[in-house]
Design a protein around this motif. Structure first.
Motif, PDB file in Angstrom:
ATOM      1  N   GLN A   1     -15.593 -40.372 -20.150  1.00 18.79           N
ATOM      2  CA  GLN A   1     -14.342 -39.611 -20.046  1.00 18.79           C
ATOM      3  C   GLN A   1     -13.267 -40.507 -20.624  1.00 18.79           C
ATOM      4  N   CYS A   2     -12.026 -40.113 -20.512  1.00 20.32           N
ATOM      5  CA  CYS A   2     -10.935 -40.985 -20.962  1.00 20.32           C
ATOM      6  C   CYS A   2     -11.000 -42.292 -20.171  1.00 20.32           C
ATOM      7  N   ASN A   3     -10.815 -43.404 -20.853  1.00 19.56           N
ATOM      8  CA  ASN A   3     -10.919 -44.688 -20.174  1.00 19.56           C
ATOM      9  C   ASN A   3      -9.604 -45.146 -19.547  1.00 19.56           C
ATOM     10  N   HIS A   4      -8.560 -44.380 -19.762  1.00 16.82           N
ATOM     11  CA  HIS A   4      -7.244 -44.701 -19.214  1.00 16.82           C
ATOM     12  C   HIS A   4      -6.854 -46.141 -19.518  1.00 16.82           C
ATOM     13  N   CYS A   5      -6.663 -46.361 -20.832  1.00 15.61           N
ATOM     14  CA  CYS A   5      -6.335 -47.700 -21.325  1.00 15.61           C
ATOM     15  C   CYS A   5      -5.063 -48.233 -20.663  1.00 15.61           C
ATOM     16  N   MET A   6      -5.023 -49.548 -20.483  1.00 11.82           N
ATOM     17  CA  MET A   6      -3.819 -50.157 -19.936  1.00 11.82           C
ATOM     18  C   MET A   6      -2.678 -50.030 -20.945  1.00 11.82           C
ATOM     19  N   GLU A   7      -3.045 -50.101 -22.220  1.00  9.99           N
ATOM     20  CA  GLU A   7      -2.039 -49.905 -23.265  1.00  9.99           C
ATOM     21  C   GLU A   7      -2.570 -48.816 -24.188  1.00  9.99           C
ATOM     22  N   PRO A   8      -2.336 -47.580 -23.855  1.00  9.64           N
ATOM     23  CA  PRO A   8      -3.040 -46.481 -24.518  1.00  9.64           C
ATOM     24  C   PRO A   8      -2.613 -46.271 -25.962  1.00  9.64           C
ATOM     25  N   ALA A   9      -3.592 -46.239 -26.817  1.00 13.40           N
ATOM     26  CA  ALA A   9      -3.335 -45.998 -28.230  1.00 13.40           C
ATOM     27  C   ALA A   9      -2.801 -44.591 -28.428  1.00 13.40           C
ATOM     28  N   CYS A  10      -3.333 -43.671 -27.641  1.00 11.56           N
ATOM     29  CA  CYS A  10      -2.898 -42.282 -27.785  1.00 11.56           C
ATOM     30  C   CYS A  10      -1.403 -42.192 -27.557  1.00 11.56           C
ATOM     31  N   ALA A  11      -0.918 -42.864 -26.526  1.00 12.61           N
ATOM     32  CA  ALA A  11       0.503 -42.802 -26.199  1.00 12.61           C
ATOM     33  C   ALA A  11       1.339 -43.462 -27.284  1.00 12.61           C
TER      34      ALA A  11
ATOM     35  N   SER B   1      -3.326 -43.848 -14.393  1.00  9.77           N
ATOM     36  CA  SER B   1      -3.802 -42.734 -15.205  1.00  9.77           C
ATOM     37  C   SER B   1      -2.945 -42.545 -16.454  1.00  9.77           C
ATOM     38  N   VAL B   2      -3.560 -41.976 -17.473  1.00  8.73           N
ATOM     39  CA  VAL B   2      -2.836 -41.621 -18.691  1.00  8.73           C
ATOM     40  C   VAL B   2      -2.845 -40.097 -18.739  1.00  8.73           C
ATOM     41  N   THR B   3      -1.661 -39.514 -18.640  1.00  8.15           N
ATOM     42  CA  THR B   3      -1.599 -38.048 -18.620  1.00  8.15           C
ATOM     43  C   THR B   3      -0.868 -37.543 -19.854  1.00  8.15           C
TER      44      THR B   3
ATOM     45  N   ALA C   1      -5.971 -42.044 -33.094  1.00 13.47           N
ATOM     46  CA  ALA C   1      -5.652 -43.371 -32.576  1.00 13.47           C
ATOM     47  C   ALA C   1      -6.621 -43.857 -31.509  1.00 13.47           C
ATOM     48  N   CYS C   2      -7.117 -42.965 -30.666  1.00 17.19           N
ATOM     49  CA  CYS C   2      -7.926 -43.373 -29.521  1.00 17.19           C
ATOM     50  C   CYS C   2      -9.194 -44.114 -29.972  1.00 17.19           C
ATOM     51  N   PRO C   3      -9.385 -45.343 -29.503  1.00 16.36           N
ATOM     52  CA  PRO C   3     -10.575 -46.092 -29.936  1.00 16.36           C
ATOM     53  C   PRO C   3     -11.870 -45.501 -29.385  1.00 16.36           C
ATOM     54  N   PHE C   4     -11.759 -44.647 -28.369  1.00 13.91           N
ATOM     55  CA  PHE C   4     -12.976 -44.104 -27.759  1.00 13.91           C
ATOM     56  C   PHE C   4     -13.186 -42.628 -28.100  1.00 13.91           C
ATOM     57  N   SER C   5     -12.428 -42.131 -29.058  1.00 11.14           N
ATOM     58  CA  SER C   5     -12.535 -40.735 -29.509  1.00 11.14           C
ATOM     59  C   SER C   5     -12.480 -39.757 -28.336  1.00 11.14           C
ATOM     60  N   VAL C   6     -11.476 -39.907 -27.495  1.00  7.36           N
ATOM     61  CA  VAL C   6     -11.413 -39.069 -26.305  1.00  7.36           C
ATOM     62  C   VAL C   6     -10.587 -37.778 -26.465  1.00  7.36           C
ATOM     63  N   PRO C   7      -9.318 -37.881 -26.858  1.00  6.61           N
ATOM     64  CA  PRO C   7      -8.532 -36.652 -26.840  1.00  6.61           C
ATOM     65  C   PRO C   7      -9.138 -35.616 -27.787  1.00  6.61           C
TER      66      PRO C   7
ATOM     67  N   GLN D   1      -6.566 -31.953 -24.907  1.00  4.63           N
ATOM     68  CA  GLN D   1      -7.054 -31.971 -23.541  1.00  4.63           C
ATOM     69  C   GLN D   1      -7.877 -33.229 -23.301  1.00  4.63           C
ATOM     70  N   LYS D   2      -7.735 -33.761 -22.129  1.00  2.41           N
ATOM     71  CA  LYS D   2      -8.564 -34.907 -21.750  1.00  2.41           C
ATOM     72  C   LYS D   2      -8.471 -35.151 -20.248  1.00  2.41           C
ATOM     73  N   CYS D   3      -9.360 -36.000 -19.771  1.00  2.00           N
ATOM     74  CA  CYS D   3      -9.388 -36.386 -18.358  1.00  2.00           C
ATOM     75  C   CYS D   3      -8.037 -36.969 -17.942  1.00  2.00           C
TER      76      CYS D   3
HETATM   77  S1  SF4 Z   1      -7.198 -40.999 -24.641  1.00  4.03           S
HETATM   78 FE1  SF4 Z   1      -8.184 -42.769 -25.556  1.00  4.03          FE
HETATM   79  S2  SF4 Z   1      -6.488 -44.168 -26.008  1.00  4.03           S
HETATM   80 FE2  SF4 Z   1      -5.681 -42.636 -24.567  1.00  4.03          FE
HETATM   81  S3  SF4 Z   1      -5.973 -43.578 -22.564  1.00  4.03           S
HETATM   82 FE3  SF4 Z   1      -7.772 -42.303 -22.926  1.00  4.03          FE
HETATM   83  S4  SF4 Z   1      -9.265 -43.716 -23.856  1.00  4.03           S
HETATM   84 FE4  SF4 Z   1      -7.275 -44.723 -24.001  1.00  4.03          FE
END
Ligand code: SF4
Ligand code: SF4
Lengths: 538, 369
Positions: B108-118, B133-135, B150-156, B169-171
């Motif tokens: 699922q989303c890894n909820h990065c401490m410094e989110p690339a998505c954001a 959480s990253v919402t 941007a997301c390194p884990f291909s989540v969003p 959409q994401k966790c």
């Molecule tokens: S969507 Fe990707 S970059 Fe954003 S918090 Fe989740 S894992 Fe990290």
């Protein structure tokens, strides 16, 4: 700039590929080349020149089996290629001693080519001729080695002891056929009873001097083993006797090894070893724990060879492993030698791997590493009642007698509670929500698990109290016939004050499923919820 | 198709910014350093049994569309799946060499401490909350999908099916539930506590403790401790994490890497080209982050190895040429010797009946050779 360089590299590669394919063609054209990429045990890499200095061409990959077959057809025997000295066939090709690089090269080339030419002239299918260098000196031979190490296990050793074809003049036992030590006065290798050791005790990876500073050399293990085994097998076979393999594949392949006759009940070896002995520290004044009585006989029966504990040469543990450690023992102190978890030669290390057996792993895989308790120390260091000064003055015979007495006292079966003291079923209903309560057949589980280790003297020796066994599940509790319930400690999950302690539901599931997985039980599957608790309908 | 949609979205974005959404932009080169009491989840794949209860809970909690196959159907695990706009979490099955049983890993989303998505989102639709959480706020989203790149884990993931108001959409780590003092849905339902919920700091301690107590059970690596600058979702495993499809992403967080490209971007329509290059830079960088860090570490070794390899190649070539030359020479010598022998024989034969020697000279072996 980069481009130019990488272009050059490509060009280089292409040339290399082209050249290889030219040689490859040469190799393929040779009739003697093996089936493509097949594996053989009878493959010998001849790199004798390379071992002495630099070589012009790659080492030769030689198929010994093809040559023995060919010789058989020509009605020739080993002596066509192997010379004999002092009644012993040399395993070297056409010589008994190695010569200079030039001599060795000449020896191989002239003898190989001569025979191949002779066979070609006679119209026989034969090997490469002079000029077809790459057919023998092929860096990428079509055949690869499936050579597998072979060892003398207890069964194989016994078959040699019992073999009628191995007879030593003037002896009623076969030991002297293989075992020997150097006798200074006689200046030769002789058999001395009760000094038998592993070959490795004297024969190392490379030749070593027979006596320090002397010129005569003991052959390396590899040579010594082949010299002893192969020559004996060959001569016995020639005399028409029942004997072991004479080809590489006879010993060094998986299939061959699988077909070895295995003697299930091997009688005990006779080498003057004790049935039991007291393992005492070198400096008894500094030894803090009671000496351990070691059941040597029991361990002999459980292990495949002496080497498991005695390393290369047989000696008492304290010869090399002292309280302070010494060079002979690689500075491994006595305490480490007996307790190191990393070594298979240490008591604790070996016992620890035994816990991986499915009948033990159910409980033991759930226990944290190095969870030694006072109780586990006492399992071995149980009091002998002898003071250091008394032990110091003790003769070996007395030590053995003391050890015998202690060992005889040890339980042979694991103590258990009476059936009526083991609850028959346990109803797990604290969490009934989507699923009905689970009726765990508690007694049946306990008795099945106990039955699985009923024959184990190790289990008997270490589960000293009837309640010890219960601790597999009822962990962290004092030994008791009525241990606390799971709910006593496990409640709501993720309470920071309780650290990593699982909540009740996970505690059950981790315990049951973890044990089932470790014991390799197929059923019930971890995801078959209803196998343990029926799904609720309302 | 996509391009047209994108352009129409651009128009919308322009409008939105013209209407004063500019206030919500944030990008200013600032990077998140992780909140001290942030929560997290530790997934222990040595405990996971692949029951998919977590997937089911996620579906219920987030009111997601019903999947084609029931959650009970474990044959779903036979194919690798990834998260999408309708599935915030999936459990995958991995068969690794040397193990008799499969290993399961929830993703699922890894909820990065410094989110690339954001950091990639110029309307600041993403928020890193203090609970870890990253919402995402769909009201702000302009649908540019930079976050996906941007997301390194291909989540969003994008709601491609929704023609009118497609959203990312994401966790959410069950942010609303955490605020209510509840556990994330997946954590609550997991029958094995393969998912442990707690302060990220505590979880790291727990994970280290498990590795120390059961050294044979785990590889000595907590995935997410440092990956992409650290994530609030952490993982323990008995086999190298890469065998469970967890890519090496390097330690540097995406914002740190992209601040040059995306930092201090004012929200005006005129900067689109900058953003486009920025997005391109991110996507390129994303591929390179891990590589670069690794490359740095092995560069020295590799250089010397390359030199060695080149030298070896050269030596081999030289030797090969020499060997070949030697072999050719031998063949030639042999041929010459044979020819000479034949010539001698012929000569002898020719000389025997004297007088015919002259005619024999016409068949000189030199010509044959
Ligand atoms: S969507 Fe990707 S970059 Fe954003 S918090 Fe989740 S894992 Fe990290
Ligand atoms: S609920 Fe727990 S055990 Fe089941 S698949 Fe999800 S993480 Fe694994």
């Amino acid at each position: 700039m980069m481009k130019g360089r990488s272009l050059l590299r490509w060009a280089g590669l292409l040339i290399a590929v082209a050249l290889v394919s030219v040689w490859g063609h040469e190799a393929r054209s040779s009739k003697a080349a093996g089936d493509s990429a097949a594996g053989y045990a009878d493959i010998i890499t001849i790199d004798i020149v390379g071992e002495m200095g630099s070589t012009e061409l790659p080492p030769v990959t030689y198929r010994h089996d093809l040559h023995t077959e060919a010789m058989k057809k020509l009605n020739k025997d080993c002596s066509a290629c192997h010379k004999t000295q002092d009644d012993k066939m040399s395993l070297k090709f056409m010589r008994t001693e190695d010569g200079s690089v030039a001599e060795m090269k000449e020896l191989y080339h002239s003898n190989c080519f001569a025979c191949h030419a002779e066979q070609a002239a006679a119209g026989n299918n034969t090997g490469p001729q002079d000029g077809q260098c790459r057919s023998c000196h092929n860096p990428r031979p079509a055949a690869n080695s499936e050579w597998k190490d072979v060892g003398m296990d207890k069964s194989l050793h016994y078959r040699h002891i019992a073999a009628k074809t191995i007879k030593v003049d003037g002896q009623d036992v076969n030991c002297a056929a293989c075992h020997h030590v150097y006798d200074e006065t006689a200046q030769k290798a002789v058999w001395k009873k009760n000094t038998e050791d592993s070959c490795r005790a004297c024969h190392k990876n490379a030749p070593t001097p027979v006596v320090e500073g002397g010129e005569a050399m003991k052959p390396a293990l590899n040579d010594a083993a082949h010299l002893a085994c192969v020559t004996c097998h060959v001569s016995t076979a020639t005399a028409g006797g029942d004997t072991g393999p004479v080809t590489c594949a006879g010993c060094h392949t998986d299939e061959a090894q699988k077909q070895y006759k295995v003697v299930a009940e091997v009688p005990r070896l006779e080498r003057g070893q004790p049935d039991a002995t007291l393992v005492t520290a070198d400096n008894l004044k500094k030894a803090t724990l009671p000496a351990v009585a070691f059941n040597h006989k029991l361990h002999e029966a459980a292990l495949d060879n002496c080497r498991t504990c005695h390393h290369e040469g047989i000696a008492t543990c304290t010869t090399c492993h002292t309280l302070a450690g010494k060079a002979e023992g690689n500075f491994v102190q006595l305490e480490q030698a007996m307790h190191s978890l990393k070594s298979q030669a240490s008591c604790v290390g070996c016992h620890d791997t035994k816990k991986q057996d499915p009948s033990c792993a159910g409980c033991h895989s759930m226990m944290p590493a190095s969870s030694a308790s006072q109780q586990s120390c006492a399992s071995c260091h149980n009091t002998t009642g002898f003071k250091p000064e008394e032990l110091e003055g003790m003769s070996n015979d007395v030590k053995r007698a003391v050890a015998d007495a202690i060992v005889a006292e040890r339980p042979t079966a694991m103590p258990t509670f009476r059936d009526e003291d083991i609850p028959e079923t346990v109803k797990i209903d604290a969490l009934v929500d989507k699923y009905e309560a689970s009726n765990m057949p508690h007694r049946k589980i306990v008795k099945t698990m106990i039955a699985a280790v009923a024959d184990s003297r190790m289990a008997a020796g270490f589960h000293t109290d009837a309640a010890t066994f219960c601790q597999g599940c009822h962990h962290n509790s004092p030994l008791s016939k009525t241990p606390p319930k799971c709910q006593s400690c496990h409640g709501k999950p993720f309470e920071p004050s309780k650290g990593d302690r699982p909540g009740l539901k996970a505690a059950y599931h981790q315990q049951c499923m973890g044990c089932h997985t470790a014991m390799k039980l197929e059923k019930p599957q971890a995801t078959a919820c209803a196998d343990c608790h029926a799904e609720r309908t309302n | 198709m996509h391009r047209r949609k994108f352009l129409s979205l651009l128009g919308g974005a322009g409008l939105a910014s013209a209407m004063g959404v500019t206030k919500s932009q944030a990008a200013s080169g600032h990077s998140f350093n992780g909140y001290p009491d942030a929560m997290g989840v530790l997934h222990d794949s040595t405990r996971c049994i692949g029951c998919r209860k977590c997937e089911e809970a996620c579906y219920q909690v987030n009111d997601l569309p019903k999947p084609e196959k029931e959650f009970k159907d474990l044959t779903v695990l036979d194919t690798k799946r990834r998260t999408d706009a309708k599935t915030y979490t999936v459990v995958n099955k991995y068969n690794t060499a040397g193990l008799e049983h499969p290993i399961f890993r929830k993703q699922q989303c890894n909820h990065c401490m410094e989110p690339a998505c954001a950091s990639a989102c110029f309307v600041k639709a993403f928020t890193k909350n203090s609970d870890g959480s990253v919402t995402y706020n769909g009201d702000l989203c302009v649908g540019c999908r930079y976050c996906m790149i941007a997301c390194p884990f291909s989540v969003p993931t994008f709601e491609y099916d929704d023609a009118f108001d497609p959203l990312i959409q994401k966790c959410t780590m069950c942010h609303p539930r955490i605020q209510e003092g509840k556990l994330p849905g997946c954590v609550e339902i997991c029958p094995k506590e393969a998912l442990t919920f707690g302060r990220r700091e505590d979880l790291l301690g727990i994970a280290r403790d498990r590795i120390r107590k059961y050294p044979d059970r785990y590889v000595k690596h907590i995935y997410g401790e440092h990956e992409a600058g650290g994530t609030n979702w952490l993982y323990l495993s008995g086999v190298p994490h890469t065998e469970l499809g967890q890519i090496e992403v390097g330690k540097t967080s995406a914002p740190e890497l992209t601040s040059g490209a995306l930092g201090a971007v004012p929200m005006v329509v005129g900067i689109w080209p900058v953003l486009l290059t920025g997005a391109y830079a991110i996507s390129k960088r994303k591929e390179k982050i891990a590589q670069e860090e690794k490359a740095e570490a092995v560069r020295a070794t590799r250089e010397s190895a390359q030199e060695e390899a080149e030298a070896a190649l050269k030596a081999a070539m030289d030797k090969a040429t020499k060997d070949k030359a030697a072999a050719v020479e031998r063949e030639v010598k042999k041929a010459v010797a044979e020819a000479e022998k034949a010539f001698e024989e012929k000569l002898a034969a020719a000389q025997a009946p004297a007088g015919e020697a002259d005619t024999g000279a016409g068949e000189s072996p030199e010509e044959e050779a």
